[in-house]
Design a protein around this motif. Sequence first.
Motif, short mmCIF file in Angstrom:
data_model
loop_
_atom_site.label_atom_id
_atom_site.label_comp_id
_atom_site.label_asym_id
_atom_site.label_seq_id
_atom_site.Cartn_x
_atom_site.Cartn_y
_atom_site.Cartn_z
N ARG A 137 0.89 -0.76 -0.35
CA ARG A 137 0.13 0.07 -0.11
C ARG A 137 1.01 1.10 -0.20
NH1 ARG A 137 -5.00 0.41 4.71
NH2 ARG A 137 -5.27 -1.63 4.05
N THR A 138 1.68 1.22 1.27
CA THR A 138 2.47 2.65 1.25
C THR A 138 3.36 2.75 -0.38
OG1 THR A 138 4.23 1.03 2.09
CG2 THR A 138 2.84 2.52 3.58
N PHE A 139 3.36 1.50 -0.80
CA PHE A 139 4.81 1.69 -2.65
C PHE A 139 4.13 2.18 -3.65
CE2 PHE A 139 7.08 0.24 -5.96
CZ PHE A 139 7.69 0.92 -5.96
N ILE A 140 2.80 1.60 -3.75
CA ILE A 140 2.01 1.96 -4.60
C ILE A 140 1.70 3.78 -4.22
CG2 ILE A 140 -0.59 2.22 -5.43
CD1 ILE A 140 -0.09 -1.44 -4.94
N SER A 141 1.81 4.08 -2.95
CA SER A 141 1.17 5.57 -2.67
C SER A 141 2.12 6.33 -2.93
CB SER A 141 1.36 6.19 -1.20
OG SER A 141 -0.10 5.36 -0.60
N ALA A 142 3.68 5.95 -2.62
CA ALA A 142 4.18 6.54 -3.41
C ALA A 142 4.85 7.11 -4.66
CB ALA A 142 5.92 5.26 -2.12
N ILE A 143 4.51 6.13 -5.35
CA ILE A 143 4.49 6.02 -6.68
C ILE A 143 3.61 6.93 -7.20
CG2 ILE A 143 4.06 4.83 -9.61
CD1 ILE A 143 5.37 2.34 -8.01
N ALA A 144 1.96 6.89 -6.69
CA ALA A 144 1.21 7.85 -7.37
C ALA A 144 1.45 9.15 -6.78
CB ALA A 144 -0.09 7.15 -6.39
N LEU A 145 2.12 9.43 -5.27
CA LEU A 145 2.32 10.85 -5.22
C LEU A 145 3.26 11.27 -5.77
CD1 LEU A 145 1.60 13.27 -2.50
CD2 LEU A 145 3.40 11.76 -1.65
N PHE A 146 4.10 10.15 -6.32
CA PHE A 146 5.86 11.15 -7.16
C PHE A 146 4.88 11.33 -8.61
CE2 PHE A 146 8.58 10.27 -9.84
CZ PHE A 146 9.56 10.30 -9.64
N LEU A 147 4.03 11.12 -9.01
CA LEU A 147 4.11 10.97 -10.45
C LEU A 147 2.91 12.42 -9.76
CD1 LEU A 147 2.98 7.35 -11.75
CD2 LEU A 147 4.56 8.87 -12.41
N VAL A 148 2.18 12.74 -9.16
CA VAL A 148 1.26 13.73 -9.15
C VAL A 148 1.98 14.82 -9.46
CG1 VAL A 148 -0.46 14.91 -7.68
CG2 VAL A 148 -0.61 12.75 -8.12
N GLY A 149 3.12 14.97 -8.33
CA GLY A 149 3.88 15.83 -8.36
C GLY A 149 4.47 15.82 -10.40
N SER A 150 5.26 14.77 -10.46
CA SER A 150 5.42 15.10 -11.63
C SER A 150 5.04 15.89 -12.16
CB SER A 150 6.15 13.11 -12.70
OG SER A 150 6.99 13.16 -11.37
N MET A 151 3.60 15.70 -12.87
CA MET A 151 2.64 16.24 -13.74
C MET A 151 2.40 17.46 -13.56
SD MET A 151 0.67 16.19 -16.76
CE MET A 151 0.42 14.26 -16.69
N ALA A 152 2.11 17.84 -12.26
CA ALA A 152 2.25 19.19 -11.74
C ALA A 152 3.65 20.25 -12.28
CB ALA A 152 1.53 19.06 -9.51
N ALA A 153 4.60 19.50 -12.01
CA ALA A 153 5.78 20.12 -12.45
C ALA A 153 6.47 20.16 -13.63
CB ALA A 153 6.91 19.81 -11.79
N GLY A 154 5.59 20.14 -14.41
CA GLY A 154 5.15 19.55 -15.93
C GLY A 154 4.53 20.74 -16.59
N LEU A 155 3.13 21.23 -15.48
CA LEU A 155 2.71 22.64 -15.93
C LEU A 155 2.94 23.87 -15.55
CD1 LEU A 155 -0.71 20.32 -15.77
CD2 LEU A 155 0.22 20.93 -17.86
N ALA A 156 3.97 23.87 -14.70
CA ALA A 156 4.67 24.89 -13.58
C ALA A 156 4.29 26.30 -14.43
CB ALA A 156 5.75 24.51 -12.74
#
Length: 535
Positions: A100-119
């Motif tokens: 659960r925590t590993f999947i959560s970490a990936i998901a949070l990382f991807l949210v940050g990645s997409m948001a950083a690309g849209l900055a």
Amino acid sequence: MEKEEDSTAVLGDARSPRAVPDAKAPAARGSRTAFGVLSLLLGMVLGVLDQVIVGTALPTMVGELGGLSLLPWVVTAYGLATAVTTPLWGKFGDLYGRRRTFISAIALFLVGSMAAGLAQDMTQLIAFRVVQGLGAGGLMVGAFALIGDLIPDPADRVKVQSVIGAVIPVALVGGPLLGGILTQHASWRWAFYLNVPVGAVALAAAAVGIPAAARKAKQRIDYPGAALLTVAVVAMTLLAGWAGTRYAWGSWQIAGLAVVAAAALAALVRVERSAAEPILPPRLFRSRDFNLAQVLGLLVAAGMLAVMVHLPLYMQSVRGASPTVSGLLLLPFMGGMISAQLLSARLVLRTGRVRVLALTGTGTAAAGLGLLTLLDTGTATALAAGLGLVAGFGIGMTLQSTLVITFGSADRRDIGVASGLLNLFRAIGGSLGLALLGSLYASSAEDTLTQRLGTKAGHALSASSQHLDPQALTHLPADALSAFQSSVVNGLHTVLLGGVALAAVGFAVAWLLRPRMAAPAAPGNAPAATPAEGV
């Protein structure tokens, strides 16, 4: 149902249809395990790649978003968030389940990645890099923790770790080149968007291949310790980056940051001594060699980041290299670092002479960073790239020595937490060093502009350079372009001399180590520390 199938198999009833799925069960389990290992590999690749891929894209990012003075914080914010959350992710895995925590970490990382690309500006980019870092803290620690759950056989576990040992250097070396290619032929935003499809595959593979009933244990999470550590590190980083540049040394802002940092550190020591399960276990710090290894890791991480952030800026702004070529020009530095780690790992396992290894590494790093000060506005591009080889070799050797000393100084039960602390101090050192050296770069560059062009014109060009990307430089008048390139060179020299000073301090620290040390505890099962961790 499983008991019935087992009974049928034992009786050897070949007519029973239940025997067929039982025969296929090992293959099914093997397939699920393969998906699980794939998710771990991709998760680690995401964490490592994102630490190095942005370096060659930074000059173009600054040109589009503005804020040259904020450039170091694009890397520092990510490293800080990763550093302070890494110990917590390990506890979350034990408490809530590692899948659960590993999947959560990936998901949070991807949210940050997409948001950083849209900055749309540097402030947004830095904020979204923090989100990325929060997720990245769980990628590496979760992956290594899950290896034991997925692969119980120690021999098979070593094979998987050997694959990891091959994949991570490829990501480290290829990251700067990939960042340059994406920036030049697509957009710097793809340095972040690229994480999305890779992360999606990692999420799918984790959902299929990692058992849902992951191991759980009763844990007490040291929230007060984590909060105090965060406050202390952030205050020290802001102090290093703002003192003498944004605010005067004697200003109330700098004095306030110093007081906050000191108070948080003092409170942290007190809290950790009484915590049931401290985030920084005091027992580990009773070893002098362990403490010295963390200091060495902290110092060398600062020099490594200084080169990886500011050398592409020099290559693109002064030598006129494209982002792709500047990525290629970082390969000697990265290659030297990786080859030194591989070579020194074998040497120290044969001889145990860790002090010689640390002295050689810090001395070579100091010499290599000093050689890089030969870079000038007229230095040949090939020579500029080749000069980084020596610095990379010395830094890689020092990083390997800190890994061996850390594992050799810790009990077998503490190998996991010792590895986490090593990466924590590397990340802290990288963040502090980059903030300090980045502020020195900005100050030196502005001084050069005012000296070459006069106070008014120099300040004007310094202000406009906040939005100058390498392509826009060609539109500057000849005298302004020459002054700007000189300012980049002088700023780089200041950063490199600061790195030499840090390596020299590391050389002095290395003399305090024991001459010899036994091989690291349980090397086959211990989590590996990657060279880029703390970037």
